[in-house]
Motif scaffolding. Structure first.
Motif, mmCIF file in Angstrom:
data_model
loop_
_atom_site.group_PDB
_atom_site.id
_atom_site.type_symbol
_atom_site.label_atom_id
_atom_site.label_comp_id
_atom_site.label_asym_id
_atom_site.label_seq_id
_atom_site.Cartn_x
_atom_site.Cartn_y
_atom_site.Cartn_z
ATOM 1 N N GLU A 26 -25.048 2.363 58.465
ATOM 2 C CA GLU A 26 -24.329 3.541 57.984
ATOM 3 C C GLU A 26 -24.535 4.699 58.943
ATOM 4 O O GLU A 26 -25.635 4.932 59.433
ATOM 5 N N ARG A 27 -23.466 5.424 59.174
ATOM 6 C CA ARG A 27 -23.589 6.614 60.021
ATOM 7 C C ARG A 27 -24.411 7.653 59.257
ATOM 8 O O ARG A 27 -24.096 7.957 58.109
ATOM 9 N N PRO A 28 -25.460 8.192 59.892
ATOM 10 C CA PRO A 28 -26.296 9.167 59.184
ATOM 11 C C PRO A 28 -25.455 10.333 58.675
ATOM 12 O O PRO A 28 -24.571 10.827 59.375
ATOM 13 N N LYS A 29 -25.747 10.753 57.436
ATOM 14 C CA LYS A 29 -24.968 11.842 56.843
ATOM 15 C C LYS A 29 -25.295 13.179 57.512
ATOM 16 O O LYS A 29 -24.467 14.088 57.564
ATOM 17 N N GLN A 30 -26.533 13.309 57.965
ATOM 18 C CA GLN A 30 -26.942 14.575 58.576
ATOM 19 C C GLN A 30 -27.558 14.325 59.948
ATOM 20 O O GLN A 30 -28.774 14.423 60.130
ATOM 21 N N PRO A 31 -26.718 14.031 60.905
ATOM 22 C CA PRO A 31 -27.229 13.663 62.233
ATOM 23 C C PRO A 31 -28.121 14.745 62.845
ATOM 24 O O PRO A 31 -29.075 14.423 63.562
ATOM 25 N N THR A 32 -27.817 15.986 62.552
ATOM 26 C CA THR A 32 -28.580 17.063 63.196
ATOM 27 C C THR A 32 -30.037 17.065 62.761
ATOM 28 O O THR A 32 -30.884 17.628 63.433
ATOM 29 N N GLU A 33 -30.321 16.448 61.592
ATOM 30 C CA GLU A 33 -31.699 16.436 61.096
ATOM 31 C C GLU A 33 -32.533 15.363 61.805
ATOM 32 O O GLU A 33 -33.738 15.283 61.592
ATOM 33 N N LEU A 34 -31.880 14.543 62.593
ATOM 34 C CA LEU A 34 -32.595 13.393 63.142
ATOM 35 C C LEU A 34 -33.208 13.688 64.499
ATOM 36 O O LEU A 34 -32.664 14.459 65.295
ATOM 37 N N TRP A 39 -31.940 8.959 65.969
ATOM 38 C CA TRP A 39 -30.522 8.876 66.324
ATOM 39 C C TRP A 39 -30.264 7.660 67.215
ATOM 40 O O TRP A 39 -29.295 6.927 67.041
ATOM 41 N N TYR A 42 -29.951 4.464 65.307
ATOM 42 C CA TYR A 42 -28.604 4.269 64.750
ATOM 43 C C TYR A 42 -27.605 3.882 65.839
ATOM 44 O O TYR A 42 -26.770 2.990 65.675
#
Lengths: 91, 1002, 187
Positions: A26-34, A39, A42
């Protein structure tokens, strides 16, 4: 050439489909938090299993729908097909 | 001489039709129904080729596709000649010309024959061992090795023949038209199943069809008579398709099989014109019956390869089917009963059988007893130890076998014979079974690998001798019993047939027969085509090779065009015996498709010439052709490259076209750009997520350029998207990216963002696009669409209007890829040619100039606009392209955003897009040329040229390039080293022309 | 009016096979996963979009082909339909469906080229390069299949026995037309 049972159109020759790699990533819902590492996990890391593998396929020359396939990569036997968003019917 | 080898007694050869052919230039005759091999044998020609390594004389050894020796070059014509054709499979036709291979200057005197005397110096792995060192000599060795490698001559001109493909879907496919295949097919059609029966011969019935002997009876008829009646009823069955001369090459998963049908190779040359030569059948069968039969094994003893040494069952077929005697004085050497059948056939035909050597001590079957009664001498418990004769066997030596079979005892007896039939038992043809994923099991009592019924893929079955049943009653009864279960049948006609046959009572197998000489002094051949002997296999084992796959490659056993159909079992047996392993544990080498060689023509089918790849044409294509455009392939599209006038070169055309576009007006067919119609209430949000820049605030009627990334942050595609209505956009993509972009966007919609209400429909072919640019473009549009308000206030740059031309709806975008004031007209494709012609007509007074892709590339390069796929290669971020301005910094997320600040993507020394000017303004760089800072070795490559042109508008050479840390290097001098010179360049800005964008509104 | 310029300008007849381009024909692509969509289409066209995969519905005027669980293709049987009538139909559908966020309506009249193939060798011809299993298709009037012929995407609509309409993208149409004619030599 396998025969894939498209969940929308029924059994068709493999040449009507294209494979989209491993399923259920699944594409992370909040990429900026990673973090970079999370990242990258994923983005780049994929399994390459000899045996039962969950894959995404697209009936690209038919109904254009994406769906999931459970395939044994050692003998190309397809154990199940199921629509996007559905749970895998087998483990 | 000729006719005394041909006996007149059968129905298979039509002796009223005489056919002339040539072999090695000599004119010979045969009859309708002959193969080249049977015709040669009838002409008393056994010697047909030389072996691959030692150039030993070799003769016809079999009567089928397993033939290792009799492979010939067919045809003289340089486009139609075909190498490596098995003489045993060539049906004779008028005008056939065939030649021996691997001999020079002639088959009877072959220089390479010297290798035979050097053979002690040419053991297994000779090439590997000898040409290893010194490494620098390899280039010199290679020439000679390549020269002596390979069999036959390739055609030197394109193949003129036609080939075709055909898919077929059937309920049941039966492979093999022998007795078990015919029974299977009859049972299948009786059940009402759509059935296809394939056989590689021109007749059905396998070997039973000429088994004319009172010993073998079915319902009180001779087996051949009974079978013939069965075959005669087949033609009347509507749900049965029979394909003759068709050989299954491959059996893939999901019961997908490829079969090659030969359609014209048996016809006289003058009857072939305009006809398909071979058709590749692509078969999907719900169920498959493998009835591929078995082939006879040779026996391995010294000098077992002389012309005149023939498989015993082949001798029987030559006499019973073709009516050809393979010799006047024949002996047989066997380890099983089938040679006795041959003896009976020969005896009946009046051919003298001198002696039968049987390695078994006792063989008291009905067959052997009948042979014994007929007075033929039988030596039991004996073996042949050697043969004599160079171009044809003359005699052979026999000795008694020891009890354990490991050595010979007593005195040597010599027999004179001009033909020696050998039979080492039978090997089921399990190739297709294993190709499909089936696993074999080893049956110890007769040393055969047979399909393991527990490891057989579903929806297929093996029957008959390919399943290890060799006696007539077993073949019939087991086939009927198993097919009944396989197809779910009720009672049928073939149950409880009254079958009479001989049963084999004794078995004895010795893979490598003993000799009175040490093995080093013998030549017991395993692989006749590749000249590998039992000695080579033993040597490989001594040298430490253990895996059968390694031994195979080291000794080349089984690697010829026959793929070891005759040799593999003996090689395995010898390995097993030598290493003390059970053969079943050893396993087999992998059986790979194709079963028999396929021509490239059959594989490619009709996808040659104009059908090699697709050609996509725009709706304006005919105009371009009429106006003498030179075309460029862009993906599958044919796009006008440039429009040469009065013999212009490409350079001259491009200079003229690009000047005209900037000075007055140019027109480009841009129809190939991808177009995606986007509708739905979440369309704006969707665009926000797929493009790097913000879309929510784009006003209706406005256009915006967008950059699309991959999740890895690299530029993927670009194009202008127009907001047609509140929830309605039309996106344009690059020509090459159209299909992939649509597929990728659908992927996101269906899998990651199912909550978005957005629909994508491709309209690439629905609309044709023509771009009119230049200072006079406005005047031209005004003439074509008079009632359209073209004022800058009403219709500014980056906006669009709906309009109509003669009642046909069209969309006009004011967008520019050249930096000039320009318009794009989008109109339904079937009206596009008319609109294009109207533009040309209206633009005449302004010298409107159609231009192609080359001028388009030049004009955009002058402006520093990128072409994704040319200036980018999937490794450049927007920042690398100096396009940071297009990244919506305030947007929380879009595809690829997170990757733009990974440690790797924020490196300052990434390759970045820059402009380049050559110090000599006339010097045009080559695209792809490398950029370096100094020529001191080792030279570090800093980047490469991505686009390069001579700009007529600037009167100098310009280029774009990607260079490491390029952004910081403005003004830096670099070198482009070329083959003959070094070109000095300076890094500049990427925009060369009209930096202030004044011309857009000019 | 502007000159209408279709890509294929000829009709070909072979033994047991006739092929001809049928144009101009209005074709409209529909997309929707909304409940009201079906009723709305029913009202406008007097036919309902089929729910069953690989099928079609139709009346004297229109055919409605199933393309996917949320996608259909309308095409008209009427070559004489005026441009104004075509525009009116498109606008009506667009206003009722797309404007009201009930789905998407897209004119694809010139995106697809419709070629009619008829004769008892039709399926032999297509099977030269089409992996699709026609065994069920040919026995069922109104069947629809999206597949590939000579590696080109096509939509096939079974009209009557041995008579089908083939839709191919305009840019590929000449290429496929040449291939079909070349193949017809060998059936």
């Amino acid at each position: 050439m396998f025969i894939i049972n498209c969940p929308y159109c029924g059994e068709r020759d493999q040449s009507e489909f294209s494979c989209g790699g491993e399923a259920h990533i699944e594409r992370p819902k909040q990429p900026t938090e990673l973090s970079d590492d999370q990242w990258a996990e994923y983005l780049f890391m994929r399994k390459n299993i000899k045996g039962i593998q969950f894959e995404r396929w697209n009936h690209i020359h038919g109904c254009r729908k994406w769906f999931n396939v459970v395939r044994d990569t050692s003998n190309d036997k397809i154990h199940a097909v199921y629509k996007m968003g559905e749970r895998p019917p087998i483990k | 001489m000729i006719n005394n080898l041909r006996i007149n007694k059968n129905n298979f050869i039509d002796q009223t039709i005489r056919i002339s052919f040539k072999f090695n230039g000599k004119k010979l005759f045969g009859y309708k129904g002959d193969t080249l091999a049977s015709a040669l044998l009838a002409n008393n020609i056994h010697l047909v080729g030389r072996s691959f390594k030692y150039h030993r004389p070799r003769g016809i050894m079999t009567c089928g596709s397993e033939e290792p020796n009799a492979i010939v070059q067919v045809g003289k014509d340089s486009s139609l000649t075909e190498p490596n054709v098995r003489a045993t499979e060539i049906e004779l036709y008028e005008g056939l010309e065939a030649f021996s291979q691997n001999c020079w200057p002639s088959i009877n005197f072959d220089i390479g024959g010297i290798n035979n005397f050097l053979s002690p110096l040419l053991p297994a792995g000779f090439y590997y061992k000898t040409f290893m060192w010194p490494a620098s000599f390899w280039e010199k060795y290679e020439f000679f090795i390549r020269h002596s490698a390979g069999l036959g001559k390739s055609p030197t001109k394109p193949d003129q023949d036609l080939y075709d493909h055909q898919y077929v879907h059937c309920d049941v496919l039966v492979i093999g038209g022998g007795i078990s295949g015919i029974l299977s097919a009859k049972l299948s059609v009786a059940k009402g199943l759509n059935t296809m029966l394939i056989d590689d011969k021109d007749y059905l019935g396998g070997s039973t069809i000429y088994q004319d002997d009172d010993i073998f009876k079915i319902n009180n008829e001779n087996s051949n008579v009974w079978l013939k009646k069965q075959i005669e009823t087949l033609n009347k069955i509507p749900n049965l398709t029979i394909k003759h001369r068709t050989s299954v090459a491959a059996f893939h998963g999901y019961n997908y099989l490829l079969a090659r049908e030969n359609l014209i190779d048996h016809l006289n040359i003058d009857e072939r014109k305009g006809k398909i030569r071979q058709r590749l059948w692509k078969i999907r069968a719900k169920k498959v019956v493998i009835a591929t039969g078995a082939i006879e094994r040779p026996l391995v003893f010294s000098n077992n390869d002389r012309p005149g040494v023939i498989l015993s069952s082949s001798i029987k077929k030559y006499i019973d089917y073709y009516g050809v005697k393979t010799g006047e004085n024949i002996s047989l050497f066997t380890n099983n009963d089938s040679a006795y059948e041959t003896a009976i056939s020969l005896n009946k035909s009046g051919v003298k059988v001198k002696v039968i050597i049987d390695i078994r001590e006792d063989s008291n079957s009905i067959l052997s007893e009948q042979v014994e009664k007929s007075g033929i001498k039988i030596l039991k418990g004996y073996t042949v130890i050697d043969t004599d004769g160079y171009k044809r066997i003359k005699s052979f030596d026999v000795m008694k076998l020891s009890k354990d079979g490991g050595s010979v005892v007593g005195n040597k007896i010599t027999y004179k014979s001009d033909c020696l039939g050998i039979s080492g038992g039978w090997t089921p043809m399990v190739h297709l079974f294993t190709q499909s994923g089936g696993k074999l099991k080893f049956r110890n009592n007769d040393n055969v690998f047979i399909p393991d019924e527990n490891k057989t893929p579903s929806k297929q079955i093996s029957v008959g001798s390919s399943n290890g049943d060799f006696e007539l009653d077993d073949v019939i009864n087991n086939t009927v019993k198993n097919i009944k279960i396989f197809l779910g049948l009720d009672k049928n006609d073939f149950e409880n047939l009254n079958i009479k046959c001989s049963k084999e009572k004794q078995k004895r197998n010795i893979w490598l027969l003993p000799s009175n000489k040490p093995i080093s002094k013998t030549k017991p051949f395993l692989d006749f085509q590749n000249d590998s002997t039992a000695k080579d296999v033993k040597l490989a084992l001594r040298e430490g090779f253990k895996s059968i796959e390694h031994v195979k490659r080291y000794t080349t056993t089984g690697m010829g065009t026959d793929q070891g159909k005759l040799s593999n079992m003996h090689a395995l047996g010898i390995i097993a015996d030598t290493t003390g392993t059970n053969m079943g544990d050893l396993g087999t080498t992998t059986f790979r498709p194709p079963y028999t060689p396929l021509t490239f023509g059959a594989i490619v089918g009709r996808n040659v010439g104009k059908f090699f790849d697709h050609t996509r044409r725009t709706a304006i294509h005919d105009w371009h052709v009429k106006n003498k455009a030179e075309f460029e392939n862009v993906g599958q599209w044919k796009r006008p490259w440039y429009f040469p006038k009065n013999g212009e070169t490409m350079h001259q055309s491009v200079q003229r076209e690009s000047k005209a576009a900037r000075e007055s007006a140019g027109i480009l067919d841009a129809s190939t750009l991808g177009k995606i119609d986007i509708q739905g209430e979440d369309a704006s949000e969707f665009l926000n997520r797929v493009y790097t820049n913000a879309w929510s605030k784009l006003a209706i009627g406005k256009c915006r350029y967008g950059l699309m990334l991959n999740e890895d942050g690299m530029v993927y595609d670009d194009g202008v998207t127009t907001r047609l209505a509140e929830n309605h956009y039309i996106m344009s993509t690059t020509t090459g990216g159209a299909a992939n972009v649509l597929s990728k966007l659908e992927d996101y919609l269906q899998t990651e963002w199912p909550e978005l209400n957005v629909y994508l429909t491709t309209v690439t072919d629905q609309y044709s696009t023509m771009s009119i640019c230049g200072p006079n473009s406005k005047k031209i549009i005004k003439k074509v669409i008079p009632n359209l308000d073209l004022s800058d206030q009403s219709f500014p740059h980056m906006s669009f209007k709906n309009s109509k031309i003669n009642n046909v709806k069209c969309r006009i975008m004011r967008i520019s890829f050249t930096g000039e004031h320009s318009y794009e007209i989008n109109v339904q494709s079937n009206y596009a040619k008319d609109v294009w012609e109207r533009c040309i007509e209206a633009g005449k007074e302004f010298n409107i100039t159609p231009y192609g892709t080359e001028t388009m590339h030049l004009l955009r390069a002058e402006k520093g606009f990128i072409i994704t796929g040319q200036d980018t290669d999937g490794t450049l971020t927007p920042s690398d392209l100096q396009m940071d301005w297009i990244i919506g910094k305030k947007k929380y997320d879009f595809i690829g955003k997170r990757s733009l600040y990974r440690s790797d993507t924020i490196r300052e020394d990434r390759k970045q897009l820059v402009g380049l000017l050559t110090d000599d303004p006339k010097e045009v760089l080559e695209e792809g040329a490398q950029l370096v800072e100094s020529l001191d070795k080792p030279i570090e490559m800093l980047g490469h040229v991505t686009s390069s042109y001579f700009s007529p508008n600037l009167n100098k050479s310009i280029a774009l390039a990607v260079v490491r840390s390029g952004k910081k290097l403005k003004g830096k001098k670099l070198i482009v080293p070329m083959e003959n010179k070094n070109i000095n360049v300076t890094i500049t800005d990427t925009v060369f022309y009209d930096k202030e964008n004044k011309r857009l509104n000019a | 009016m502007l000159n209408f310029n279709s890509p294929i300008k000829e009709e070909k007849k072979y033994n047991d096979l006739n092929i001809i381009e049928v144009e101009p024909i209005i074709k409209i692509n529909l997309r929707s996963n909304k409940r009201e969509f079906s009723t709305k289409i029913g009202k406008i066209l007097s036919i309902l979009p089929p729910n069953e995969a690989n099928t079609s519905s139709g009346n004297e005027k229109f055919n409605l082909l199933w393309l996917s669980s949320d996608e259909w293709l309308i095409y008209s049987n009427d070559k004489e339909m005026s441009l104004d009538d075509q525009t009116n139909l498109e606008d009506k559908l667009f206003n009722e469906i797309s404007k009201l966020n009930q789905g998407a309506v897209t004119n694809v009249s010139d995106h697809w080229v419709m070629i009619n193939l008829n004769g008892n060798k039709v399926y032999d011809l297509l099977s030269k390069s089409c992996p699709y299993n026609f065994n069920d298709f040919k026995n069922k009037k109104g069947s629809v299949a999206q597949t590939i012929v000579n590696r080109i995407d096509v939509i096939l609509h079974h009209k009557e026995d041995d008579n089908l309409n083939l839709f191919v993208r305009r840019s590929f149409s000449e290429d496929l037309w040449l291939w079909i004619n070349d193949s017809a030599r060998f059936i």
